[in-house]
Design a protein around this motif. Sequence first.
Motif, short mmCIF file in Angstrom:
data_model
loop_
_atom_site.label_atom_id
_atom_site.label_comp_id
_atom_site.label_asym_id
_atom_site.label_seq_id
_atom_site.Cartn_x
_atom_site.Cartn_y
_atom_site.Cartn_z
N GLN A 16 0.77 -1.25 -0.03
CA GLN A 16 0.02 0.08 0.05
C GLN A 16 0.60 1.30 -0.02
N PHE A 17 1.82 1.37 0.71
CA PHE A 17 2.62 2.70 0.78
C PHE A 17 3.97 2.64 0.05
N LEU A 18 4.67 1.36 -0.29
CA LEU A 18 5.75 1.31 -0.87
C LEU A 18 5.76 0.53 -2.33
N GLY A 19 4.62 -0.18 -2.36
CA GLY A 19 4.71 -1.16 -3.56
C GLY A 19 5.35 -2.13 -3.60
N LEU A 20 5.39 -3.21 -4.57
CA LEU A 20 6.15 -4.28 -4.36
C LEU A 20 6.79 -4.55 -5.67
N ASN A 21 7.96 -5.13 -5.86
CA ASN A 21 8.69 -5.36 -7.00
C ASN A 21 8.25 -6.63 -7.55
N GLY A 22 7.87 -6.83 -8.85
CA GLY A 22 7.57 -8.04 -9.59
C GLY A 22 7.23 -8.08 -11.02
N THR A 23 6.28 -8.96 -11.38
CA THR A 23 5.78 -9.34 -12.55
C THR A 23 4.27 -9.40 -12.60
N ILE A 24 3.62 -8.76 -13.41
CA ILE A 24 2.19 -8.92 -13.79
C ILE A 24 2.03 -9.54 -15.20
#
Length: 203
Positions: free
Chosen positions: A34-42
């Motif tokens: 919510q506050f920082l976001g996540l690193n990844g793949t969609i």
Amino acid sequence: MKKKVKLLVTFIMGLMLLAGCQSIGNFFKSTQEQFLGLNGTIRTFDENSQVIDKITGKSISIESDDRFDITDVNGNVSKESSVLDITVGGNQVIHVGSTLIFSENGLTDYMEKYADSVDIYSDNRSLPFVNRFFNEIKNNVSGESKLILVRSQTGTPLATYFGNRVSTFAPDGIPNTTYLLVDGKRLIIYRADFTIYDTDLLK
């Protein structure tokens, strides 16, 4: 001095217990998203289970677009929106309808990784798909005890993940979506079926 040491040990043990609790881990992971976001793949998939698009980025956050909520005469939400409002590093993606999988960095989709070396769509019906797939790649999996098979709504296998600690959660306000915590990493499944197996059952 001894009292301080005991308090310190108790405090550390308490932190370890909290860290081992998947619910607490899910809370912190959701807060991070919510506050920082996540690193990844969609990735999204069409009705034939083919990948439509693949977006890899940082600071990814997925929420329901509440502009499409259905409300009653009193203004109360009677049906929550299935439209996803996705932020990728400050850029926006609006998605609805087709299957979507988000995997945080650190998770490996073994079906994608070994697609060229494993006969995923064999016509041999003597051994079920999951057992056959696991047997072909088990030497490349570092002892994980859980297998997660993600399938399209028509039953076609889409992705496979492994982990030791796997928990599922229903995100607040996002219909048709399941949040998983896999060894501390976030996996989000939208409009797809999935099964979690103990790998001992597949040998």
